[in-house]
Structures are given as C-alpha cells and as structure tokens.
Design a protein around this motif. Structure first.
Motif, mmCIF file in Angstrom:
data_model
loop_
_atom_site.group_PDB
_atom_site.id
_atom_site.type_symbol
_atom_site.label_atom_id
_atom_site.label_comp_id
_atom_site.label_asym_id
_atom_site.label_seq_id
_atom_site.Cartn_x
_atom_site.Cartn_y
_atom_site.Cartn_z
ATOM 1 N N LEU A 1 -6.952 -0.554 1.103
ATOM 2 C CA LEU A 1 -6.919 0.829 0.892
ATOM 3 C C LEU A 1 -8.234 1.578 1.419
ATOM 4 O O LEU A 1 -8.166 2.665 1.896
ATOM 5 C CB LEU A 1 -7.343 0.841 -0.589
ATOM 6 C CG LEU A 1 -6.174 1.288 -1.659
ATOM 7 C CD1 LEU A 1 -6.527 1.329 -2.990
ATOM 8 C CD2 LEU A 1 -5.326 2.379 -1.227
ATOM 9 N N SER B 1 0.779 3.781 -2.972
ATOM 10 C CA SER B 1 0.479 5.264 -2.755
ATOM 11 C C SER B 1 1.525 6.297 -3.334
ATOM 12 O O SER B 1 1.441 7.315 -3.884
ATOM 13 C CB SER B 1 0.492 5.585 -1.315
ATOM 14 O OG SER B 1 1.361 5.064 -0.382
ATOM 15 N N CYS B 2 2.922 5.737 -3.228
ATOM 16 C CA CYS B 2 4.052 6.682 -3.540
ATOM 17 C C CYS B 2 3.993 6.726 -5.139
ATOM 18 O O CYS B 2 4.266 7.527 -5.722
ATOM 19 C CB CYS B 2 5.523 6.084 -3.237
ATOM 20 S SG CYS B 2 5.816 6.518 -1.285
ATOM 21 N N PHE C 1 -1.242 6.440 3.100
ATOM 22 C CA PHE C 1 -0.141 5.459 3.066
ATOM 23 C C PHE C 1 1.276 5.865 2.650
ATOM 24 O O PHE C 1 2.073 5.082 2.975
ATOM 25 C CB PHE C 1 -0.583 4.075 2.239
ATOM 26 C CG PHE C 1 -2.108 3.661 2.753
ATOM 27 C CD1 PHE C 1 -3.103 3.727 2.112
ATOM 28 C CD2 PHE C 1 -2.036 2.952 3.923
ATOM 29 C CE1 PHE C 1 -4.216 3.420 2.513
ATOM 30 C CE2 PHE C 1 -3.129 2.301 4.260
ATOM 31 C CZ PHE C 1 -4.542 2.445 3.667
ATOM 32 N N ILE C 2 1.365 7.023 2.448
ATOM 33 C CA ILE C 2 2.589 7.626 2.165
ATOM 34 C C ILE C 2 3.429 7.661 3.137
ATOM 35 O O ILE C 2 3.335 8.130 4.196
ATOM 36 C CB ILE C 2 2.533 8.863 1.394
ATOM 37 C CG1 ILE C 2 1.844 8.902 0.203
ATOM 38 C CG2 ILE C 2 3.749 9.491 1.338
ATOM 39 C CD1 ILE C 2 1.464 10.127 -0.674
ATOM 40 N N PRO C 3 4.475 6.919 3.127
ATOM 41 C CA PRO C 3 5.461 6.802 4.239
ATOM 42 C C PRO C 3 6.293 8.277 4.475
ATOM 43 O O PRO C 3 6.701 8.824 3.373
ATOM 44 C CB PRO C 3 6.564 5.662 4.029
ATOM 45 C CG PRO C 3 6.443 5.464 2.661
ATOM 46 C CD PRO C 3 5.316 5.925 1.879
ATOM 47 N N SER C 4 6.675 8.314 5.671
ATOM 48 C CA SER C 4 7.415 9.503 5.856
ATOM 49 C C SER C 4 8.980 9.111 6.276
ATOM 50 O O SER C 4 9.286 7.797 6.697
ATOM 51 C CB SER C 4 7.108 10.326 6.951
ATOM 52 O OG SER C 4 7.938 11.164 7.512
ATOM 53 N N LEU D 1 -6.737 11.092 -1.609
ATOM 54 C CA LEU D 1 -6.917 11.233 -0.177
ATOM 55 C C LEU D 1 -6.603 9.838 0.639
ATOM 56 O O LEU D 1 -5.857 9.611 1.525
ATOM 57 C CB LEU D 1 -8.314 11.823 0.370
ATOM 58 C CG LEU D 1 -8.531 13.179 0.145
ATOM 59 C CD1 LEU D 1 -9.896 13.696 0.191
ATOM 60 C CD2 LEU D 1 -7.578 14.163 1.032
ATOM 61 N N VAL E 1 11.448 10.693 -0.148
ATOM 62 C CA VAL E 1 11.017 9.183 -0.138
ATOM 63 C C VAL E 1 11.406 8.771 -1.788
ATOM 64 O O VAL E 1 11.797 7.743 -2.074
ATOM 65 C CB VAL E 1 9.665 8.853 0.294
ATOM 66 C CG1 VAL E 1 9.135 7.545 -0.206
ATOM 67 C CG2 VAL E 1 9.703 9.085 1.914
ATOM 68 N N LEU F 1 -5.039 7.595 -0.777
ATOM 69 C CA LEU F 1 -3.357 7.125 -1.182
ATOM 70 C C LEU F 1 -2.611 7.869 -0.036
ATOM 71 O O LEU F 1 -1.602 7.484 0.430
ATOM 72 C CB LEU F 1 -3.177 7.485 -2.418
ATOM 73 C CG LEU F 1 -3.606 6.478 -3.575
ATOM 74 C CD1 LEU F 1 -3.393 6.934 -5.151
ATOM 75 C CD2 LEU F 1 -3.389 4.960 -3.436
ATOM 76 N N MET F 2 -2.905 9.007 0.220
ATOM 77 C CA MET F 2 -2.116 10.166 0.971
ATOM 78 C C MET F 2 -1.925 9.507 2.473
ATOM 79 O O MET F 2 -1.128 9.460 3.134
ATOM 80 C CB MET F 2 -2.515 11.563 1.288
ATOM 81 C CG MET F 2 -2.362 12.189 -0.168
ATOM 82 S SD MET F 2 -3.087 13.573 0.008
ATOM 83 C CE MET F 2 -2.434 14.777 0.819
ATOM 84 N N LEU G 1 -9.324 17.951 -0.162
ATOM 85 C CA LEU G 1 -8.179 17.562 -0.887
ATOM 86 C C LEU G 1 -7.407 18.711 -0.780
ATOM 87 O O LEU G 1 -5.881 18.534 -0.422
ATOM 88 C CB LEU G 1 -8.239 17.298 -2.394
ATOM 89 C CG LEU G 1 -6.999 17.015 -3.145
ATOM 90 C CD1 LEU G 1 -6.329 15.631 -2.521
ATOM 91 C CD2 LEU G 1 -7.320 16.726 -4.543
ATOM 92 N N LEU H 1 0.854 -1.026 0.079
ATOM 93 C CA LEU H 1 -0.029 0.052 0.182
ATOM 94 C C LEU H 1 0.904 1.311 0.014
ATOM 95 O O LEU H 1 0.477 2.293 -0.807
ATOM 96 C CB LEU H 1 -1.042 0.073 1.189
ATOM 97 C CG LEU H 1 -2.167 -0.888 1.012
ATOM 98 C CD1 LEU H 1 -2.785 -0.927 2.413
ATOM 99 C CD2 LEU H 1 -3.011 -0.490 0.177
ATOM 100 N N GLN H 2 2.174 1.213 0.656
ATOM 101 C CA GLN H 2 2.870 2.395 0.834
ATOM 102 C C GLN H 2 3.503 2.498 -0.687
ATOM 103 O O GLN H 2 3.600 3.773 -1.210
ATOM 104 C CB GLN H 2 3.886 2.177 1.819
ATOM 105 C CG GLN H 2 3.537 2.186 3.200
ATOM 106 C CD GLN H 2 4.478 1.887 4.261
ATOM 107 O OE1 GLN H 2 5.379 1.089 4.015
ATOM 108 N NE2 GLN H 2 4.530 2.832 5.366
ATOM 109 N N ASP I 1 9.196 15.902 2.504
ATOM 110 C CA ASP I 1 9.500 14.281 2.890
ATOM 111 C C ASP I 1 8.974 13.262 1.751
ATOM 112 O O ASP I 1 10.097 12.527 1.579
ATOM 113 C CB ASP I 1 8.623 13.950 4.090
ATOM 114 C CG ASP I 1 9.214 13.928 5.548
ATOM 115 O OD1 ASP I 1 8.524 13.653 6.562
ATOM 116 O OD2 ASP I 1 10.368 14.362 5.681
#
Lengths: 229, 462
Positions: free
Chosen positions: B362, A8-9, B430-433, B425, A40, B427-428, A25, A4-5, A36
């Motif tokens: 998701l 999303s990226c 799950f975005i890793p930092s 929204l 990534v 997807l955001m 949004l 999922l990460q 950040d």
C-alpha cells in the motif's frame, strides 16, 4: 486482480465517504474515471462483495459528495503547487453531478445490455415498491408470465444487481433507505432514466400482468404482491 | 453435500472470540500475585453451589484490567472444568463485535461442554437452518432454553448436566456492535431464566456505559445480578506496585543493556510516582513497562522521560501523556499512516488481516522500511519479526484506539477524516481500469511521476 486491487475496489468508497474533503482528494476524484470503476464493480472480477454492499457504498459515496462543501483552496493544475484558486463552495456538488451522470449512464447501459427494454423497464419500475426486496422472485415470475419462451428475451437472473440494497429491517436500514431514495429519484426522472423511467404505462402493464398471473397461475395468492399488501 | 446441524453451526461460530482462540495470541492476563482480591471474589461466586445471582457484572473504566481478569478466570475455570463457554468481544475484529454470532458461538461451546445438549441443539439447527438469522431472543429460546428444558425433564441427563461446566464468560460487552445490540444481548440472556433456574451462570464484563448500567439495574436483570466494580476498593494501586516491581526486576535481569543499570533502580519514589500516574489503570503500567523495556534504548533514560513528563488534569491525563510521549519520538508522517491503516482495517476490512506485506504494498515500502518506521511503537503495537511478512500487525490495546480517535486527546496524532482521505488516495492508485492495458502502460512509463503528482499532490510532500 491482485490483492491490492481487490482491496482498493472493496474499500475505496467506504473510506472516501468517511473522508475530509481535502483539496488533494477532490482533485483526485475529479480525475477519477468513475464510469470505469462502476464497470469494474459490475464485472466478473471476484471482489468478494455482495451487490447489496456495493450499492450501499455507492449511496454513501454519493451522499458524501452531495453534502460536503469544500472551503479549501484547490490547485489541480499546477504540478508545483505554486498557485492556488479559491473554488466555489459547491465544488463537491459539481463532482456529485458528474458522478451521478456517470452512474445514470452505467445503469441505463447495463439494463440495455441485459434484457429487452420492455421487460427490463417493468422490472425496474417494480423496484420502487417498498416490498420489492421481499417479493423480487415472484415479481420476476409475474413479468415473465406467459412471455416469449426464448431465453434470451426473458429476464436474466443476475442483471439487476443495482436494484438491491438489502432488507429494511437490517441494522443498516438507513443506508438502504439512502440507496432506495437514490434509485427512486433516477427512475422517476425521465431525463435520467430514459426508456426505463417508471411511468404510468409501466405500472399499468405491471398491474395487468399481475392480474393475469393471479388468474392463470396455480401459486398461492398469499404470495401475490397485491394480496400481501 | 448434506451438512449436519453441527456443520452449519460451526460456520457461524466467531472462533476469534473464544478465550483460547489462536486469533487471540498473547491475550491480557493478570500478572501472578496481582488482582488476588478480585479473583478471589469472583471465584467465591463461581464456586458457590447455592448462588442466588445468575449474573455477575464486572465493570470498570478503560485499562483497569477487565479483560485480563476475564481471561484469567476463563483459564482457571477451564482447567477446573467449570467453564462452559466464553465470548470475548473486540471492536478490533469484526466477528468478535458481531452480536448476531454470540448465541450461536455460545451454543456451539455448550455442545462441547454439555454433550447432553448436543443432540437437541443440532436438531434445532437442522430443522431450521435460518435460525441463525433470527432475533437473538429467538435464538436463545431455541438454541439454549429449549435444549436445556428437554434435558431438564430427564432425571439422568438433568443430574449429568448439573455436574457439567456451568460458567459462561462474556467479556467486553461494550465492544459489541452498538448500544441497541448490547442491550438486546442482555435481554436475550436474561430470558434464559424466565421459566427455569437452569444450571448456568454468566460473568459479564464491560465499561460502565449508561445503557449497560441501565439494563443491569432494570428488571429482570437487577434481581439476578451481583455487581463488582473495579474501583479502589480492590486496591489496584497495590497490585500495580507489585506488577511494576516484578517487571522492573525482570528488566534488570534480562535487558540487553542491563550491565549499565544500577542495582537500586528504580527508586521507591519513582515507583510511587508511576503508581500515582497509573490512576488504577493497568494499561498504563503495562505500557510503561513495554516502553521502558525497549531493547534499543536504555531503560533508565526511558523511565526518566516518563517520570518527568506532565499530563493535563483529566481521567486519562497520564495515559495520554504516555501515548504522546511515545508518539513524540515519531518523526515520520508515514508512521501515522501505518497506524491509520491498522486502525481502519480492524473496523472496516475484517476478516482481512493487515501484515507487513500488505502495508509495504500500500505504501510502496521496501526491505525493512516498515520496521524502521515502527521502531518506536513496540510498546503499543504487536509487531512480528522482521522476516515475517504474513503475521498480522496489531494495535495492542483498545485504549490506544480511543486515544487516536479522540482529537481532544491525541491532538496531532488524531486519526480521523483526514486519515480516511489519505487512505482513499492510496487505494485509488490500485483501482484497476477496464482499459487495463492503458493503465499498465501508464504505470510503466516515465509519465507516471507527473501523472501521479497531478492525481495525488500529497506525493509532492514526501
């Protein structure tokens, strides 16, 4: 990074650039840490995306931020959505400005980390050339020509991923043009690109090194940027 | 490791585009006893050893059964050892809409169906590995024309090739890339016959899009093509009626609630009404059957819903009314979110497939929540069994994609820019930092709800 990460990226920018700028949004984007996220994207995480694709996505996202105007009421401070505030119509432009600032800082920081400023500055200045994508390898050779032998001071292979936006004769040529334009604006503005600004001294140095390269090297002149243009 | 030419060619084959690809489970097929006239017409052309026309263009509007016919012909010709190659375009799968893979995929199949060509095709790819990046016309010349011409010059091989499978089926050309690429493909294929009358033929199906129509009616294609329109000349109404009768009989035999279905159901009037509503579109008839055949509902009630429904006076009126009827039963906003994920994933995420596991992740669903959300959509989605979270969930027909993406047709079900915003929204989240530790602390703390609410106000409405 889990699936999922990674997903999303890979696709956050794609879908954002196709979105209607809803209040939710835009509020989320204002809170989003774009610095950040850019880190990534540039890191060693296995995203499965080429830098060409990433740069195109960045270009589309920034174009979307710049061109969309928000007419909607946005309440970003009240949890219970009880109040609403009509924001100026250039709401997304403010977002665009802050994101652009983050992108500028990211590029400058990446370049400063990757190579000596002098060498890196020459390479990015050459990226303005319309045939850069075709001759990037020889351009690196020219810049490295008769430079210090210490590997740490020569141009590393993979540090300039943000310069690539694909070949102009590909189907997505307009996207490449968008990114190239974005890069050009950055490099031609000293307030943004700082020591990496593509100014006259850099072009003079590039020309000098190219002449030296042609004169000294054994490579065929047909490979030379000057002769091919 | 040294890769042979065939190894390199295999890497750029669009495997999902072959007629018997495992990535095309349950492909559309002509129901027995339907489309007899059209299939006969096509086979007459296929089997005519003295045929003048190298191309047959089979065209018709959405849902009339072009792909079903193309698949049926492909299967039939494959069994008769006539099919040399096939390519089934689909906008729902990226490699199946990628024009750059067409020639390589056809060339690979020709290596199998015409072994005399293999040596030459393999040699070309080995000598020039970048051939697959070149324009289509160049690929055609090097991978198809040149090998065929080499074989042509050798009498024995030439005789052998003449007896090999010769039909190449290209289905859904309008689902390929963009208009420019569609015309490029046609131009490249027509170039095969510039110098020689090679023993291969093309059956090409598509919607009658203006650019494709123009290509086929301009030289050199116009003099090489015979045209077959899936219009009323082939009595689709009769075929649809036969199809409906057969399917209703099946329902009366096999439906879990068949004990309560009257023997006289459905009435002749109802069948006539359905045929009329179909307007020659098999997709309407097949969707009706799937809708009526829902195991959780009584078939007679489901049919009544459709018969009494009204549509606007447009080409897709009844199909839209049917889709709207199906969606009217959906009262969960997340169902539309699932549909948008299915739609967008095919267009933007390929080759990643969307299965229950991904959607659950998701949308933060648990147990059989997804199945409950999709319970009314089995007539338009291919939904795996409850215990299967790995098999892809698919939209069954391209007409649904068209419906959902056209706001004038789908109204509140429209999937467009706002759907992209909702997905963004999602997807955001799950975005890793890079500050992953801080991020995971956030996720596990009791502040998460408040923070998420601030970031994504939509959650407040769920």
């Amino acid at each position: 990074m889990n699936e999922l990460q990674r997903l999303s990226c890979q696709f956050f920018m794609v879908h954002c650039a196709l979105s209607y700028p809803t209040p939710e949004l835009l509020a989320a984007l204002r809170k989003f840490n774009i610095s950040d996220f850019l880190s990534v994207l540039s890191s060693q995480y296995p995203l499965g995306l080429s830098f060409v694709t990433i740069n195109r996505q960045i270009s589309e996202l920034f174009a979307w931020l710049k061109n969309h105007v928000c007419h909607f009421q946005v309440d970003s401070w009240s949890i219970h959505f009880s109040r609403s505030t009509l924001l100026p119509q250039n709401h997304t432009r403010q977002l665009h400005t802050s994101y652009l600032l983050a992108w500028d800082k990211h590029i400058v920081a990446s370049l400063e980390e990757a190579a000596p400023v002098r060498l890196a500055g020459l390479f990015v200045a050459s990226a303005l050339h319309p045939q850069f994508w075709k001759h990037s390898t020889i351009i690196r050779e020219i810049i490295n020509w008769k430079g210090p032998q210490d590997e740490t001071t020569r141009l590393p292979n993979s540090c300039f991923q943000f310069l690539w936006a694909g070949e102009p004769d590909e189907e997505e040529a307009p996207d490449r043009t968008g990114y190239h334009k974005m890069l050009s604006q950055f490099l031609n503005d000293p307030s943004r690109s700082g020591p990496f600004c593509a100014d006259e001294t850099k072009f003079t140095c590039l020309a000098t090194k190219t002449i030296q390269f042609i004169t000294d090297s054994d490579v065929e002149t047909s490979k030379c940027v000057i002769h091919s243009d | 490791m040294c890769f042979s030419g065939m190894d390199k060619l295999r890497k750029v084959v669009a495997w999902g585009a072959l007629h018997n690809s495992k990535d095309r489970p349950n492909p559309p097929k002509c129901h027995p006893a339907t489309r007899g006239a059209v299939l006969k017409k096509i086979m007459e052309w296929v089997e005519d050893l003295d045929k003048i026309y190298r191309f047959m263009w089979l065209y018709g509007s959405v849902g009339v059964g072009k792909s079903a016919i193309a698949h049926t012909i492909s299967e039939l010709c494959f069994e008769m050892n006539i099919l040399a190659a096939s390519f089934f375009f689909s906008r729902m799968a990226k490699d199946c809409s990628d024009s750059t893979l067409v020639i390589a995929t056809i060339a690979y199949q020709l290596c199998c169906s015409m072994p005399e060509l293999k040596l030459y095709i393999e040699g070309v790819v080995e000598r020039d590995p970048d051939i697959l990046q070149l324009p289509l016309e160049t690929q055609v010349q090097k991978l198809i024309v040149w090998p065929l011409s080499q074989v042509n010059f050798q009498p024995r091989s030439s005789r052998l090739v003449s007896s090999r499978p010769s039909l190449i089926v290209v289905d859904g050309l309008d689902e390929c890339g963009n208009e420019y690429m569609q015309c490029s493909i046609l131009g490249a294929l027509s170039g095969i016959f510039k110098a020689y009358a090679f023993p291969i033929y093309f059956l090409i199906t598509s919607r009658p899009e203006p650019q494709i129509h123009k290509s086929f009616h301009t030289e050199p294609l116009s003099s090489m093509t015979t045209f077959l329109s899936l219009d009323n000349a082939y009595f689709p109404d009769n075929d649809i009626q036969s199809f409906l009768r057969l399917k209703f009989d099946e329902i009366k035999r096999e439906h879990p609630m068949n004990a309560r279905i009257p023997g006289s159901w459905p009435s002749e009037m109802d069948i006539k009404r359905l045929v009329q509503k179909s307007s020659g579109q098999f997709i309407y008839a097949s969707t009706v059957i799937k809708y009526v055949n829902s195991p959780q509902h009584h078939p007679t009630e489901r049919l009544d819903n459709i018969i009494t429904g009204r549509g606007r006076d447009t080409r897709f009126a009844e199909l839209d009314a049917l889709y709207n009827r199906i969606f009217s039963l959906v009262d969960d906003s997340q169902t539309v979110e699932v549909l948008s994920i299915l739609l967008f994933s095919r267009e933007y995420w390929f080759p990643r497939t969307v299965n229950r596991k991904l959607i659950d992740g998701l949308l933060d669903l648990k147990g059989d929540a997804l199945h409950r959300k999709l319970v009314h959509l089995h007539s338009i989605l291919d939904i795996p069994a409850l215990d299967d979270d790995k098999t892809e969930i698919r939209i069954l027909h391209a007409s649904l994609r068209d419906f959902l993406q056209d706001p004038t047709r789908s109204g509140q079900c429209h999937i467009g820019e706002r759907a992209h915003a909702r997905l963004t929204l999602r997807l955001m989240i799950f975005i890793p930092s890079v500050r992953e530790e801080y991020h995971s602390v956030l996720l596990s703390s009791s502040l998460v709800f408040c923070l998420l609410t601030v970031l994504h106000p939509m959650h407040r409405h769920e």
